[in-house]
Design a protein around this motif. Structure first.
Motif, mmCIF file in Angstrom:
data_model
loop_
_atom_site.group_PDB
_atom_site.id
_atom_site.type_symbol
_atom_site.label_atom_id
_atom_site.label_comp_id
_atom_site.label_asym_id
_atom_site.label_seq_id
_atom_site.Cartn_x
_atom_site.Cartn_y
_atom_site.Cartn_z
ATOM 1 N N LEU A 1 41.203 40.167 39.985
ATOM 2 C CA LEU A 1 41.214 41.527 39.435
ATOM 3 C C LEU A 1 40.031 41.759 38.502
ATOM 4 O O LEU A 1 39.459 42.856 38.466
ATOM 5 N N ALA B 1 42.399 47.913 40.462
ATOM 6 C CA ALA B 1 42.081 46.632 39.842
ATOM 7 C C ALA B 1 42.332 46.683 38.338
ATOM 8 O O ALA B 1 42.910 45.763 37.754
ATOM 9 N N MET C 1 37.106 42.500 40.587
ATOM 10 C CA MET C 1 37.206 43.790 41.256
ATOM 11 C C MET C 1 37.016 44.966 40.295
ATOM 12 O O MET C 1 36.745 46.079 40.733
ATOM 13 N N VAL D 1 47.067 43.688 44.324
ATOM 14 C CA VAL D 1 45.768 43.183 44.759
ATOM 15 C C VAL D 1 45.535 43.520 46.228
ATOM 16 O O VAL D 1 44.434 43.924 46.631
ATOM 17 N N THR E 1 44.550 47.067 46.478
ATOM 18 C CA THR E 1 43.197 47.248 45.948
ATOM 19 C C THR E 1 42.146 46.754 46.935
ATOM 20 O O THR E 1 41.123 47.412 47.169
#
Length: 348
Positions: free
Chosen positions: A333, A252, A336, A226, A229
């Motif tokens: 996630l 993600a 995203m 994460v 990302t």
């Protein structure tokens, strides 16, 4: 031409009763004397000194080596296993501030709000510096570095070098989460090995002590993933470079896929630490995120999570940290994956 036959390790002779002991045995079959008694004594002393110095991670590493050299049916094994579990919980709660650190903390507290901010800033600097050092150290491993290059070359031929480099670095950060978490728990682990087209793997050389510890190690990868990302997305927002948006979206999606509670994926390791009630809470969060984002991958998580909650071997004791980490990762996630990827963002 001469012929030779491979010979295994020679049997060990027990110094107590002079019985030959097979190399694979940890105790004499006749008198039950521990084969590695001398080494065990040294490791126990090392662990005790580390505990006295309040270095829980070093103590954990030494006690785990003790477990590796003890027969599982030995009385000492259970005693050491309990000690390992207790130290593991101590490590999870965070380091104890001593010595100069304690003085620094006291001084900062005395300065009021400014002192607190300075103290927090210090902790952030230490955190960033430590993780950066670990990331750079991982690249010094030949197996990691050259397998990374091989994977980057494969992805390059499909998506272009910019996207390939970003993807490989994102995977690397994810895997280094799986390296850092075991290190913190005193568990030996290999450096990441990249497998083109699949990802990368980190192999644990020692087993986690319990479901809680296994969940921390398993979910550390997506947590670091994460971070990678988010970093790519921040660069995308700052530069509007399409390739960074593509890397963030890909990161993600891949990390969300890893949250599937099946087989040896990270999500399965997180789910093992959850009670049946907590599993249904996680399933409910997955369902909510699917309604919010309509991400198709969440349907797979929803089905797999429901099956694990209904039929799986659930934990007896609740693990609120694992539940918070799992549901938080799924939520972040999922959101995203909504990052829009500009056309032609491969960056070839």
């Amino acid at each position: 031409m001469t012929e030779s036959w491979a010979q295994g390790p020679a049997p060990i002779v027990c110094p107590e009763c002079h019985t030959q002991v097979a190399p694979a045995l940890l105790a004499c079959p006749s008198c039950h004397r521990l084969v590695h008694a001398t080494e065990l004594e040294g490791l126990a002393g090392q662990a005790q000194r580390a505990e006295q110095a309040r270095d829980s991670t070093a103590a954990l590493a030494a006690w785990r080596e003790v477990l590796d050299l003890l027969p599982t049916d030995a009385a000492q094994y259970q005693t050491v296993a309990i000690r390992v579990a207790a130290l593991s919980r101590a490590v999870e709660k965070g380091p104890v501030t001593t010595g100069k650190g304690a003085g620094w903390t006291k001084a900062a507290t005395g300065l009021g709000i400014i002192g607190v901010l300075l103290l927090k800033f210090k902790f952030v600097l230490v955190f960033v510096a430590t993780k950066a050092k670990l990331l750079l150290l991982g690249l010094t491993k030949a197996s990691t570095f050259f397998s990374m290059l091989l994977s980057a070359g494969v992805y390059w031929t499909v998506w272009g070098w910019k996207f390939a480099l970003g993807v490989v670095l994102s995977i690397y950060v994810h895997e280094m989460g799986h390296v850092q978490a075991p290190q913190r728990c005193g568990i030996k682990a290999t450096a990441p090995m990249f497998i083109p087209g699949i990802g990368a793997v980190v192999r644990l050389k020692q087993y986690p002590a319990n479901r809680r510890e296994d969940a921390r190690v398993g979910l550390a990868g997506p947590i670091w993933g994460v971070a990678a990302t988010v970093a790519a997305y921040v660069v995308f927002l700052a530069t509007r470079g399409g390739v960074w948006g593509a890397i963030a979206h890909f990161g993600a999606w891949v990390n969300l896929f890893n949250m599937l509670p099946v087989w040896q994926l990270d999500g399965a390791r997180g789910f093992r630490a959850l009670t049946r009630r907590q599993r249904w809470i996680a399933v409910a969060v997955i369902g909510v995120m699917w309604l919010v984002t309509a991400e198709g991958l969440l349907v797979l998580l929803l089905v797999a999570g429901a099956l694990a909650a209904w039929f799986g071997d659930a934990a007896e004791q609740p693990d609120n940290t694992a539940l918070l980490q799992y549901t938080g990762l799924v939520a972040i996630l999922s959101l995203m994956t909504e990052i829009s990827v500009p056309t032609g963002a491969g960056g070839g």
